[in-house]
Design an enzyme around this catalytic site. Structure first.
Site, PDB file in Angstrom:
ATOM      1  N   HIS A  46      -0.003  -1.585   6.305  1.00  0.00           N
ATOM      2  CA  HIS A  46       0.165  -3.029   6.162  1.00  0.00           C
ATOM      3  C   HIS A  46       1.387  -3.402   5.296  1.00  0.00           C
ATOM      4  CE1 HIS A  46      -0.530  -7.221   5.377  1.00  0.00           C
ATOM      5  NE2 HIS A  46      -0.850  -6.989   4.119  1.00  0.00           N
ATOM      6  N   HIS A  70       2.952  -5.720  -2.599  1.00  0.00           N
ATOM      7  CA  HIS A  70       2.327  -7.038  -2.751  1.00  0.00           C
ATOM      8  C   HIS A  70       0.810  -7.001  -2.919  1.00  0.00           C
ATOM      9  CE1 HIS A  70       1.484  -6.932   1.634  1.00  0.00           C
ATOM     10  NE2 HIS A  70       0.525  -7.788   1.349  1.00  0.00           N
ATOM     11  N   GLU A  74      -3.714  -6.657  -6.781  1.00  0.00           N
ATOM     12  CA  GLU A  74      -5.032  -7.137  -6.406  1.00  0.00           C
ATOM     13  C   GLU A  74      -5.998  -6.006  -6.055  1.00  0.00           C
ATOM     14  OE1 GLU A  74      -5.025 -10.542  -4.229  1.00  0.00           O
ATOM     15  OE2 GLU A  74      -7.206 -10.575  -4.166  1.00  0.00           O
ATOM     16  N   ASP A  75      -5.520  -5.020  -5.326  1.00  0.00           N
ATOM     17  CA  ASP A  75      -6.441  -4.032  -4.735  1.00  0.00           C
ATOM     18  C   ASP A  75      -6.401  -2.650  -5.365  1.00  0.00           C
ATOM     19  OD1 ASP A  75      -7.049  -6.027  -2.982  1.00  0.00           O
ATOM     20  OD2 ASP A  75      -5.700  -5.322  -1.404  1.00  0.00           O
ATOM     21  N   ASP A 137       3.534 -11.405   5.024  1.00  0.00           N
ATOM     22  CA  ASP A 137       2.171 -10.889   4.896  1.00  0.00           C
ATOM     23  C   ASP A 137       1.276 -11.538   5.958  1.00  0.00           C
ATOM     24  OD1 ASP A 137      -0.126  -9.691   3.704  1.00  0.00           O
ATOM     25  OD2 ASP A 137      -0.479 -11.493   2.507  1.00  0.00           O
ATOM     26  N   ASP A 256      14.117 -28.521  26.576  1.00  0.00           N
ATOM     27  CA  ASP A 256      14.517 -27.230  26.000  1.00  0.00           C
ATOM     28  C   ASP A 256      13.549 -26.123  26.408  1.00  0.00           C
ATOM     29  OD1 ASP A 256      12.404 -28.140  24.512  1.00  0.00           O
ATOM     30  OD2 ASP A 256      13.219 -27.543  22.579  1.00  0.00           O
TER      31      ASP A 256
HETATM   32 MN    MN Z   1      -1.381  -8.318   2.331  1.00  0.00          MN
END
Ligand code: MN
Length: 478
Positions: A46, A70, A74-75, A137, A256
């Site tokens: 990811h 990123h 958090e993880d 993301d 267009d």
């Molecule tokens: Mn992410």
């Protein structure tokens, strides 16, 4: 070389830059070790893909590193302090910024979520790169949404349509906006999406000979004139077609639908190319737009002309330089990889150039309540706009339904307070006149001592103008 390094090399990043990114990759890989995505793949897939999207956008190296890292705060057990010492303060701040935006939910009305949306929206006024990482993301999450549960899919898709696609549009990143819209529609309205996708494929098939022939003819003609060029073709995205049809319009009315992008090196070559194209294919006079001299408020630049193409099909030619083309795909972030001193000033330049940033700052100051703030941003920044001209030809963007009162206060508070007449296209109009696209607006002001009429608060569309009228009387009384 891993695929990211190879891609960076192809995109022209230096050896040193690739070296720094490798370190971030290895660090993220170590931190996310043993974690899996819902797809069953190792988690690092990811952040790696997020970084690939960022490289494609030509962002600076700090942003690419932050893209790889990123999710570490958090993880994983990584800390901000560690990111500072392993990388640098800028990378750490970017990751921290992205982390603070995480875990929010736009479809719910809970107070905590609204507070988060507010953070996202106001975040772009601090360091726009945080939002760029967030967009990358989200794009990768949308591309892999099939692994989520049905309910979650809808939630994420709704939020993407409401918040991220308009944000991408605001910063002029059309490439990303189009893909986010299509993916959202796919999960929000699967049947409609499928139906429109079939139409899309059909249009693609049957317009191919026409577009291909035009591409070759224009390419040859420009080569004959010694104008180096790259030509691409595209058709409108699935969501764009869906939106048109849902408004009851016919596909044949989309001017267009079929596009030929002509990319050249110099600005004057854009105009020369335009001349050649008009001599080959008759233009539809009323559809010519010069967004080079009059850029859109998201800084998009190009010449647009709709011509009678091969097979009697209407085709829009978009003519621009390579630089303009990068901005059209990814927004002004495309400039991040240029010189250091330009990069330093970019945030302040963006503040100056993007008309919506000052409006955001104002709305942020004005609304204490998160729900009101989010609603107002929806009404004023993410809904339809009108584009009007000042007498000097500058383009001013206002939400649909705006009046000369909104225009005047957007120019300057004093212009609003001192306004005595409004002239649109050389004629006097009442102050509650609703501005239309391409109106030329002139405000006549008194020399001094004029005051706004209290009814203006009602007639104004923007919260900003309403507040200015209110403020005037508050000051008078206080
Ligand atoms: Mn992410």
């Amino acid at each position: 070389m891993n695929p990211l390094e190879e891609f960076m090399y192809r995109q022209g990043y230096t050896k040193e830059e690739i070296e720094i990114v490798r370190k971030a990759y290895l660090y993220a890989e170590k931190m996310h070790d043993k974690q899996l995505r819902l797809s069953g793949e190792p988690y690092i897939i990811h952040p790696l893909n997020v970084a690939m999207i960022l490289v494609e956008m030509h962002v600076d190296v700090d942003t690419i590193c932050a893209g790889l890292l990123h999710d570490t705060l958090e993880d994983t057990k990584a800390t901000k302090l560690e990111l500072v010492s392993e990388f640098n303060i800028s990378v750490a701040n970017l990751v921290d910024g992205v982390t603070k935006l995480a875990k929010m939910n736009f479809s719910s009305v809970e107070a905590a979520n609204l507070a988060n949306i507010r953070k996202i929206i106001t975040g772009i006024t601090e360091d726009i790169r945080i939002i760029i990482i967030k967009l990358a993301d989200r794009l990768h999450n949308m591309r892999t949404l099939q692994y989520q549960k049905r309910e979650k899919q809808r939630e994420i898709a709704y939020e993407t349509m409401q918040l991220y696609a308009p944000l991408a549009h605001r910063i002029g990143a059309y490439h990303i906006k189009n893909e986010l819209e299509d993916l959202s529609l796919k999960y929000l309205k699967p049947e409609e999406y499928q139906k429109t996708l079939e139409q899309y494929v059909e249009i693609q098939e049957e317009s191919r000979p026409c577009l291909y022939e035009m591409l070759n003819k224009i390419h040859d003609a420009l080569n004959d004139q010694e104008i180096p060029n790259t030509i691409k073709t595209r058709i409108k995205n699935v969501y764009g077609i869906y939106k048109y049809e849902s408004q009851g319009k016919k596909i044949s009315e989309i001017h267009d639908l079929l596009v030929i992008k002509v990319i050249v090196e110099m600005v004057d070559e854009c105009y020369r190319a335009l001349g050649h194209i008009h001599r080959m294919y008759h233009p539809l006079n009323e559809r010519f737009k010069d967004y080079i001299c009059n850029p859109k408020t998201n800084l998009y630049q190009s010449l647009h002309t709709t011509v009678f193409g091969e097979d009697e099909r209407l085709v829009q030619a978009q003519i621009r330089t390579y630089d303009m083309n990068r901005i059209a795909s990814y927004g002004l972030v495309a400039y991040w990889d240029s010189k250091e001193e330009i990069r330093k000033n970019l945030q302040s330049k963006l503040r100056e150039k993007y008309q919506f940033l000052p409006s955001l700052v104002e709305l942020d100051k004005m609304f204490g309540d998160n729900k009101e703030f989010v609603t107002q941003v929806g009404h004023e920044l993410f809904s339809d706009s009108v584009f009007v001209y000042t007498t000097k030809g500058e383009v001013i963007e206002l939400p649909k339904g705006s009046t000369p009162i909104d225009f005047a206060y957007k120019i300057h508070t004093d212009v609003g307070n001192q306004m005595i007449r409004a002239i649109v296209n050389d004629e006097y109009v009442p102050f509650n006149y609703q501005l239309k696209d391409y109106d030329r607006v002139k405000i006549i002001t008194a020399n001094r001592n004029n005051k706004p009429d209290p009814i203006w608060e009602e007639w104004a569309k923007t919260s900003y103008a309403k507040k200015k009228v209110r403020d005037y009387y508050r000051k008078q009384n206080g």
